[in-house]
Structures are given as structure tokens and as C-alpha cells.
Design an enzyme around this catalytic site. Structure first.
Site, mmCIF file in Angstrom:
data_model
loop_
_atom_site.group_PDB
_atom_site.id
_atom_site.type_symbol
_atom_site.label_atom_id
_atom_site.label_comp_id
_atom_site.label_asym_id
_atom_site.label_seq_id
_atom_site.Cartn_x
_atom_site.Cartn_y
_atom_site.Cartn_z
ATOM 1 C CG ASP A 268 -0.207 -0.064 2.526
ATOM 2 O OD1 ASP A 268 1.028 -0.316 2.496
ATOM 3 O OD2 ASP A 268 -0.839 0.123 3.573
HETATM 4 N N1 LIG Z 1 -5.796 -5.735 -1.422
HETATM 5 C C1 LIG Z 1 -4.462 -5.691 -1.424
HETATM 6 N N2 LIG Z 1 -3.791 -5.626 -0.292
HETATM 7 C C2 LIG Z 1 -2.468 -5.557 -0.300
HETATM 8 C C3 LIG Z 1 -1.753 -5.550 -1.504
HETATM 9 N N3 LIG Z 1 -0.427 -5.479 -1.198
HETATM 10 C C4 LIG Z 1 -0.338 -5.426 0.146
HETATM 11 N N4 LIG Z 1 -1.567 -5.477 0.681
HETATM 12 C C5 LIG Z 1 -1.946 -5.427 2.079
HETATM 13 O O1 LIG Z 1 -1.730 -4.112 2.579
HETATM 14 C C6 LIG Z 1 -1.547 -4.185 3.950
HETATM 15 C C7 LIG Z 1 -0.385 -3.310 4.299
HETATM 16 O O2 LIG Z 1 -0.372 -3.208 5.694
HETATM 17 P P1 LIG Z 1 0.737 -2.393 6.428
HETATM 18 O O3 LIG Z 1 1.253 -1.308 5.543
HETATM 19 O O4 LIG Z 1 1.740 -3.346 6.957
HETATM 20 O O5 LIG Z 1 -0.053 -1.774 7.608
HETATM 21 P P2 LIG Z 1 -1.343 -0.934 7.578
HETATM 22 O O6 LIG Z 1 -2.501 -1.816 7.895
HETATM 23 O O7 LIG Z 1 -1.484 -0.183 6.314
HETATM 24 O O8 LIG Z 1 -1.089 0.038 8.747
HETATM 25 P P3 LIG Z 1 -0.121 1.267 8.777
HETATM 26 O O9 LIG Z 1 0.681 1.258 7.518
HETATM 27 O O10 LIG Z 1 0.695 1.117 9.962
HETATM 28 O O11 LIG Z 1 -1.049 2.426 8.823
HETATM 29 C C8 LIG Z 1 -1.312 -5.680 4.262
HETATM 30 O O12 LIG Z 1 -2.492 -6.205 4.848
HETATM 31 C C9 LIG Z 1 -1.095 -6.334 2.928
HETATM 32 O O13 LIG Z 1 -1.576 -7.655 2.860
HETATM 33 C C10 LIG Z 1 -2.473 -5.669 -2.684
HETATM 34 O O14 LIG Z 1 -1.935 -5.677 -3.821
HETATM 35 N N5 LIG Z 1 -3.816 -5.716 -2.611
#
Ligand SMILES: Nc1nc2c(ncn2[C@@H]2O[C@H](COP(=O)(O)OP(=O)(O)OP(=O)(O)O)[C@@H](O)[C@H]2O)c(=O)[nH]1
Length: 342
Positions: A268
Site C-alpha cells: 500500500d
Molecule cells: N488488497 C491488497 N492488499 C495488499 C496488496 N499489497 C499489500 N496489501 C496489504 O496491505 C496491507 C499493508 O499493511 P501495512 O502497511 O503493513 O499496515 P497498515 O494496515 O497499512 O497500517 P499502517 O501502515 O501502519 O497504517 C497488508 O495487509 C497487505 O496484505 C495488494 O496488492 N492488494
């Protein structure tokens, strides 16, 4: 009694020939043995012609029955009309004419045939000021014409084949170009959001830094991370999470200039390179983006802002500082902007 003079060996053949033959004998010889069609037409008026005599070659083509008859009495109507028009023109103009014609006719057995001729038509004034006869010689070019037409058809077939092959090649080329474009897209873009992938963004950013090194123009980087995105996935499912990521990317893109570079670093996390942008302008942009994303996705983002400095040698140093500011923003409660001191 006049003695015939012996001819010297140097005397031209024509002289010998003409001396030995009367005019009428000479003409009869030509008429009988000339291999092309000859004919004599009697001109009754400008509009009325009678085929008075034809030579043996012409008889072999049309038969003897044409003698003493009008064109329309022994030729198919279209042919007769066309030839009649030529005769009329020759009489009216009172000038020799040369023309080619393709026509159907009836052979001596009455079978309809097709032929192509080159005809020379000469007006004759027999003891008169007006044209009394037309003398014609028709050379049969049918074989030549058929060969020419066959060649023409062959050429047309070849041209059609070439056009067909050219169209096929063009279509193959178009397909190749669109495949190349697709390949380029796959190699440089993130498939989910169409933002640049990390590798390509870094390569474009490095080029920008080299440009900045030369020009001294300012440049800033925004590092962006969605807040609590895990909860979106957990609550709504991965597909809904994907849709949010796409909408975030679209929103960011809509807010940026064409010269700005948007990349997805994975998960993200997004990175934006802002060429020709000072820190305070980058802060204003970051604020705008934060509001826009929140409005369009009900998701908040945190941002870290850093400015390229003369001491930065690699992109990594700038990225590290922007990342550091992002972590500060997260630590300070999210939905905010971390920025280096100005
Ligand atoms: N739907 C989706 N989710 C993704 C993708 N890539 C990563 N994620 C999810 O994005 C989330 C990233 O979480 P983090 O950045 O670790 O933490 P957060 O929940 O955003 O919290 P903070 O960054 O601390 O605000 C994880 O649950 C990953 O599984 C994707 O391509 N699609």
C-alpha cells in the site's frame, strides 16, 4: 518495234518491277497476295457505304458474301455501327485515318468470332472532287491483343496479391507494435494500479536527478502509505482492498502534473517524484493529495516529504529521508504529513 533494254545489275528492284508490270497488274498482285486484309468501300453518300471488294485475306476472315452489301447486312449490329462511324468520319474529314478496333464478326461459316485490328483508311476521289471510295488495310492484332490482355490480367492478379500481402504484413506489424506496447507496459507498470513499478520509477527518478544536477532545479519526493490498510482488507476482502488501491492511484494521478512521476513501491506504498518543485510547494501538493484521497476513498494516507539536496549522490538517500518522514507521520498518529525542516 521497240527493243526491251537489258537492265543493269545496279538497277533497283522497284524499277525492274514497275517497268515490267502495268499499274493494274501491280495492284492486282498486291491485292491478291498481300497477307493483311484489304477492302474497297463505295461511298454512296456521307451516310451510305457499300463494301465493293475485299482481297483474298479479307475473304478468309469475312467470307465473300460481304461484297456488294452494306455493313449492317453482314456484321453484328454493334460492330457495324462502330465501323460505319469510322467511315463517316473519314469521308467527312477527307483525311486518311488510323485506328484500332475490337469487334465481333461472322466468319465464312457464319460463326460469331472476336478480333482486334489496326486499320488504315484512305479516302479516294475517283474522277471527282468528292470522296467516292475508301480504301482500307486492316492488320489482324487479335493474338497480340489477347496476349496483352492476358498479361494485363496477370499483372492485376499480381498487384492484388501484392496488396493482399502488404495488408497482411501491415496487420502483422500493427499486432507486433501493440504487443510491444503491451510488453513495455508490463515491464514498466504495476498491473493493479498502472502506476510505474518500482524498478521503472527508480530508473526515471535517477534520470531526473541527473537533470537536476545539471540544471540546479529543485526536486522533491513524496513517500505515501495508506493508513490501517490491513483493516480494509480484513473487513471488506482482498478484492475490495484492490479496488481501494486502484482508486487511490487514480486520485493521486488526477491531482498531479504530467511531469510528475507516480510509482507503486509495493503493498500500500506509493512514491511520487515532483520535478521543479520546492519543499513548500511539495508540502502544499501533499496536503492536496491527502484531502483528495480521503474524499474519494474514505481511506486516509500518511506522507513523508523530502527535497533533493546537493549532497545526495543516489536516489536511495532521498528515498531514505522521505521514508523517515513517513515513519514520523505514522508515529505521530497517521493521516498527516512528515516534512524535513525547511
Ligand atoms: N488488497 C491488497 N492488499 C495488499 C496488496 N499489497 C499489500 N496489501 C496489504 O496491505 C496491507 C499493508 O499493511 P501495512 O502497511 O503493513 O499496515 P497498515 O494496515 O497499512 O497500517 P499502517 O501502515 O501502519 O497504517 C497488508 O495487509 C497487505 O496484505 C495488494 O496488492 N492488494
Amino acid at each position: 518495234m521497240e527493243q526491251e533494254q537489258p537492265q543493269s545489275p545496279d538497277t533497283p528492284l522497284s524499277v525492274t518491277l514497275f517497268a515490267g508490270l502495268s499499274d493494274i497488274e501491280l495492284i492486282r498482285e498486291l491485292w491478291n497476295h498481300f497477307p493483311e486484309n484489304m477492302f474497297l468501300v463505295r461511298v454512296e453518300s456521307e451516310d451510305d457505304f457499300i463494301m465493293e471488294a475485299v482481297n483474298p485475306a479479307q475473304k478468309a476472315t469475312l467470307g465473300a458474301a460481304c461484297e456488294g452489301r452494306r455493313l449492317h447486312d453482314f456484321l453484328p449490329r454493334d460492330t457495324a455501327d462502330a465501323i460505319w462511324a469510322r467511315y463517316h468520319e473519314c469521308v467527312v474529314s477527307d483525311m486518311p485515318m488510323r485506328y484500332q478496333e475490337s469487334a465481333t464478326y461472322f466468319d465464312p461459316e457464319g460463326v460469331e468470332c472476336f478480333g482486334h485490328w489496326l486499320t488504315l483508311l484512305v479516302p479516294i476521289h475517283h474522277h471527282s472532287h468528292r470522296v467516292t471510295h475508301l480504301f482500307g488495310i486492316s492488320q489482324d492484332l487479335t493474338e497480340l491483343q489477347l496476349a496483352r490482355e492476358a498479361l494485363e490480367r496477370q499483372n492485376q492478379r499480381l498487384e492484388a496479391r501484392v496488396a493482399e500481402r502488404t495488408a497482411e504484413l501491415r496487420a502483422a506489424n500493427d499486432e507486433l507494435q501493440s504487443l510491444n506496447a503491451r510488453l513495455e507496459e508490463l515491464a514498466t507498470r504495476d498491473f493493479l494500479t498502472s502506476a510505474y513499478n518500482r524498478r521503472h520509477l527508480e530508473s526515471l527518478a535517477e534520470s531526473e536527478l541527473r537533470r537536476v544536477d545539471r540544471s540546479g532545479a529543485p526536486l522533491c519526493m513524496l513517500m505515501i502509505d495508506l493508513d490501517e490498510f490491513k483493516q480494509v482488507n480484513d473487513a471488506l476482502g482482498h478484492a475490495a482492498g484492490d479496488a481501494v488501491l486502484r482508486r487511490v492511484a487514480d486520485t493521486l494521478r488526477a491531482e498531479l502534473r504530467d511531469s510528475d512521476l507516480l510509482g507503486r513501491y509495493g503493498g500500500d506504498e506509493f512514491v511520487i517524484v515532483l520535478p521543479d518543485t520546492r519543499l513548500e510547494e511539495a508540502l502544499a501538493t501533499a496536503e492536496r493529495l491527502r484531502h483528495a484521497v480521503q474524499a474519494s476513498t474514505q481511506t486516509t494516507i500518511s506522507l513523508g516529504v523530502a527535497q533533493y539536496q546537493p549532497g545526495d549522490i543516489h536516489l536511495g538517500e532521498l528515498t531514505q529521508r522521505a521514508d523517515h518522514q513517513l515513519l514520523d507521520a505514522k508515529r505521530d498518529g497517521r493521516n498527516r504529513i512528515g516534512i524535513e525542516s525547511m
